[in-house]
Design an enzyme around this catalytic site. Structure first.
Site, short mmCIF file in Angstrom:
data_model
loop_
_atom_site.label_atom_id
_atom_site.label_comp_id
_atom_site.label_asym_id
_atom_site.label_seq_id
_atom_site.Cartn_x
_atom_site.Cartn_y
_atom_site.Cartn_z
N ASN B 350 61.62 3.75 -33.93
CA ASN B 350 60.80 3.20 -32.86
C ASN B 350 59.79 2.18 -33.38
O ASN B 350 58.88 1.78 -32.68
CB ASN B 350 60.03 4.32 -32.15
N HIS B 352 57.43 2.69 -35.32
CA HIS B 352 56.12 3.27 -35.56
C HIS B 352 56.09 3.89 -36.94
O HIS B 352 57.13 4.29 -37.45
CB HIS B 352 55.79 4.35 -34.52
N CYS B 387 50.08 4.03 -35.50
CA CYS B 387 49.92 2.62 -35.87
C CYS B 387 51.29 2.02 -36.14
O CYS B 387 52.25 2.74 -36.39
CB CYS B 387 49.00 2.46 -37.08
#
Lengths: 351, 454
Positions: B350, B352, B387
């Protein structure tokens, strides 16, 4: 030159008898313990005396082994979920880690020292170590999470001062070759940092377990692993500056692991290439080593011109138009000294 | 060649041995351990995998290849080298007397029950047996192998399997050379990676894997994903290169809307605990990034797997200091590492940052004096915010004062904060460190006595 931290080469600590000796011990143990099932046999034999060092549970359970002729080593690995990248396939760093792992295990299986320096007795006496010169990896099909990859590796002499280690990667499910790799190593005096020729003494120790006739992972002429990488002086088209080694990037000798450089090279590839292409080939020339407190800049240059279509390897992507090629430089942010030079070839993802 | 003759002898006499055994399965396992016990040979791996299945030889492993390998004997003995051994152990009698009619000639010769007196040279026998299992190994690796469905095979490659009536998932990992840290033991990131792998494999093996990492089908339908909110780890010992660890994992409810996942990691060989961990997960909508209650349909999917057992008891959990707890009375020192940025390899599908990577960053700012002489004994992590690729982070470590001077006798406590350089907190953590155990304990003797840098 980069210090040889991690993949020890194939060299026996003792003479040619070492392999056969260990095999006999193996055989003796298995004949001696027919009664119990595998696991108990392992522990029983372990506990029942015999040499402490020779066969540990890990060795018995290790998936890899020398091939019959003792000249190469094969091991299989399953791709784990955290080794998979944004494309849902294994990252090239994972592949590089596995190549390193199987190299280490090869060395270990023929009884070599695995202290990270991978030296023979003679080499230690003379203060010599192996350092990596070049690494070339080609991947035709990346494995996904749960796939099992079988890697075969061997090493052999390479000229007067060097050795090379080659790998072939196959998908265990169907035997298809999914990648090939080769690396070159030279011998260096640890203290003077000067290259040294492989003396006959060392050669006997080192190469007894290597194929006598050359066996190359890249047998074809003019293959990518032989191409020179030029010095880059023009301004780079893409860059990522200020890369910092993490603790996890350091090997047992506090130098940055070879595989980390691959990650840094990829850092300056532009996002649109990462999104639309897949790394097919990476070649890295190692020039200097790097430690925890260094700061590194990663630079990428587009490589145009006739290089694109001269890649005559049978395994290369068939349409040069769908390939992109780049040259790379990793250097110290402070004084601009080169750490690595590289070339990458990318093929379009079939999305 | 000598080899060929002896090989045939060995094979023939094992035939006697097999046909006399009580059950073919027993024969299989005994044969397996006798023949194929050796480094890396895969039928030994079947022994590795579980205690309750014995020697599962693959169906079509043919010993034919083994005996055909050596050159046919020079004619001194009327023994055909192509003994057609068919160790079809699963339920059928193992029988070497198969299709080749020439075999009938061989049988009378092998009448003597013990063949030791036949051998001219004991070491030749060993060499012969060696050749057998080497070739068997080769056969094994050339087999028609379909590892796609993990439930097909025992845990040969570490697929893992569900045990205890479906409530616990167990998987084994061999520690690889690149997973060890500068002190030659497995890094905490490696151990956490294994935890993550088993969590996913548990969900997958239970048939609950929807689209995306760990989300169940009902969750995927609603665009929900799991996000970790808290992890607690207690580490008792660190494995070394070549060790095999066994990871057990299970799930339970955490409040009305959360899920708890626990792990217990042991050394496969000795059974000793390596680490225990517990984690709390909540659901988030992947588009809005807002937390969500657990829908009933999802509860129905995962509820049956809830197992009340705890890896870390409440008491132990209470004793672990919470992140952000201040040290009273003692001096503290703060260390910072800035400019941490995610690399491509830190990102999951994803895009991430994988939550295991945070641990590496947290420890980046821990002073090297602690890392050299101490090992992580426990860690508590509170995940606050995620983040992505473009974040720039900084890592702060606060060390309780008395330990900073390198006192190696006592344990050390640290408080950690990983935040964006622009200010938002990503992870808060608290760690406890204890002095490292002596080298040489359980490191399998692979490394020379002198350590190079420590």
């Amino acid at each position: 030159m980069l210090r040889c931290h991690t993949p020890p080469q194939c060299r026996p600590a003792v003479g040619a008898g070492a392999v056969l000796m260990r095999r006999r011990e193996m055989a003796a143990r298995c004949c001696a313990a027919p009664r119990v099932s595998g696991v108990e046999a392992a522990s029983a034999v372990e506990g029942g005396g015999g040499e402490k060092r020779t066969t540990t549970m890990a060795e018995r359970l290790r998936m890899g082994s020398l091939l019959e002729d003792g000249l190469s080593y094969k091991e299989s690995f399953i791709v784990r979920c955290y080794e998979v990248g944004i494309n849902k396939t294994a990252t090239v760093e994972t592949i590089a880690n596995l190549l390193q792992e199987v190299g280490c295990n090869h060395a270990q299986s023929v009884g070599f020292s695995t202290d990270g320096f991978a030296t023979t007795t003679t080499m230690r006496k003379l203060g010599l170590i192996w350092v990596t010169n070049r690494m070339h990896i080609e991947i035709y099909k990346y494995p996904a999470w749960g796939d099992v990859v079988e890697i075969e590796t061997w090493c052999q002499e390479d000229g007067r001062i060097g050795t090379r280690r080659d790998w072939i990667l196959k998908d265990l499910a169907n035997g298809e070759v999914i990648g090939r790799a080769t690396s070159k190593w030279v011998m260096m005096n640890q203290n003077t940092r000067r290259l040294q020729r492989v003396s006959d003494e060392v050669r006997d120790e080192v190469f007894v377990h290597c194929p006598k006739t050359p066996r190359l992972a890249f047998p074809e002429e003019n293959n990518g692993s032989l191409k020179k990488i030029p010095i880059l002086t023009d301004p780079a088209q893409h860059s990522r500056l200020g890369l910092v080694p993490r603790r996890a990037d350091l090997d047992m000798n506090q130098h940055v692991n070879n595989v980390t450089y691959i990650g840094w090279v990829l850092e300056s590839i532009p996002q649109d290439i990462i999104d639309s292409h897949e790394l097919q080939t990476i070649t890295l020339d190692y020039r200097r080593e790097c430690q925890h407190d260094d700061i590194v800049d990663s630079l990428t240059y587009i490589e145009e011109g006739e290089e694109k279509s001269s890649n005559g390897s049978a395994f290369a992507a068939p349409h040069p138009e769908e390939q992109r090629q780049f040259l790379h430089c990793l250097r110290f942010a402070g004084n601009g000294d080169e750490i690595n030079r590289g070339r990458t070839v990318w093929r379009k993802l079939a999305r | 060649m000598e080899n060929g003759r002896l090989l045939s002898l060995v094979v023939l006499n094992f035939e006697q041995f097999w046909t006399q055994s009580r059950s073919s399965v027993m024969a299989g396992s005994l044969a397996a351990s006798a023949f194929f016990h050796g480094p890396g040979s895969s039928p030994a791996a079947s022994a590795r995998s579980s205690k309750n299945t014995t020697g599962e030889l693959p169906e079509n492993l043919s010993v034919r290849g083994i005996v055909a390998k050596p050159n046919p004997p020079p004619g001194a003995m009327q023994v055909k080298a192509q003994a057609q051994a068919l160790p079809k152990v699963n339920g059928t009698k193992v029988n070497l007397k198969t299709t080749s009619p020439d075999k009938e000639d061989i049988i009378p010769y092998s009448a003597p029950k013990t063949f030791y007196n036949q051998l001219p040279d004991w070491s030749m026998l060993l060499a012969a047996v060696t050749t057998i299992f080497l070739a068997a190994e080769k056969q094994w690796t050339l087999l028609d192998w379909k590892p796609k469905k993990p439930d097909m095979l025992v845990d040969t490659f570490g697929f893992g399997r569900i045990i205890q009536d479906g409530l616990v998932f167990r998987q084994n990992f061999l520690i690889r050379s690149y997973e060890i840290g500068a002190d030659r033991t497995a890094s905490i990131e490696t151990l956490m990676n294994h935890l993550q792998e088993t969590a996913l494999n548990h969900v997958k093996t239970a048939g609950l894997l929807g689209d995306g990492f760990g989300a169940t089908p009902e969750m995927s339908k609603r665009n929900l994903i799991w996000v970790v909110s808290k992890i607690q780890l207690l580490v008792e010992r660190y494995p070394s290169w070549g060790d095999m660890v066994q990871v057990d994992t299970w799930v339970a409810a955490a409040g009305k809307n959360g899920m708890r996942r626990d792990w217990h990691v042991r050394d496969y060989n000795s059974g000793q605990t390596i680490l225990r961990a517990t984690s709390v997960w909540v659901m988030m909508n992947k588009n809005t990034r807002r937390l969500s209650k657990m829908p009933d349909e999802v509860r129905a999917e995962i509820g049956p797997y809830f197992n009340g057992h705890s890896a870390i008891t409440e008491e132990q959990g209470e004793k672990l200091p919470k992140p952000g707890s201040t040290f009273d009375g003692t001096d503290t020192k703060q260390f910072t590492r800035k400019g941490l940025t995610p690399k491509w390899s830190d990102l999951d599908v994803n895009q991430h940052v994988n939550n295991v990577k945070y641990i590496g960053w947290i420890l980046e700012s821990a002073p090297i004096s602690i890392l050299e002489k101490h090992e992580l004994a426990s860690m508590t992590l509170d995940y606050r915010k995620e983040c992505g690729r473009d974040s720039v982070l900084q890592s702060l470590t606060t060390v309780s004062g008395e330990c900073v001077d390198g006192n190696t006798e006592s344990s050390i406590q640290c408080d950690h904060l990983l935040q964006l350089e622009s200010g938002a907190d990503i992870v808060k953590a608290h760690t406890e460190w204890r002095p490292k155990r002596a080298q040489g304990e359980g490191n399998m003797g692979f490394f020379p006595a002198e350590t190079r840098q420590l």
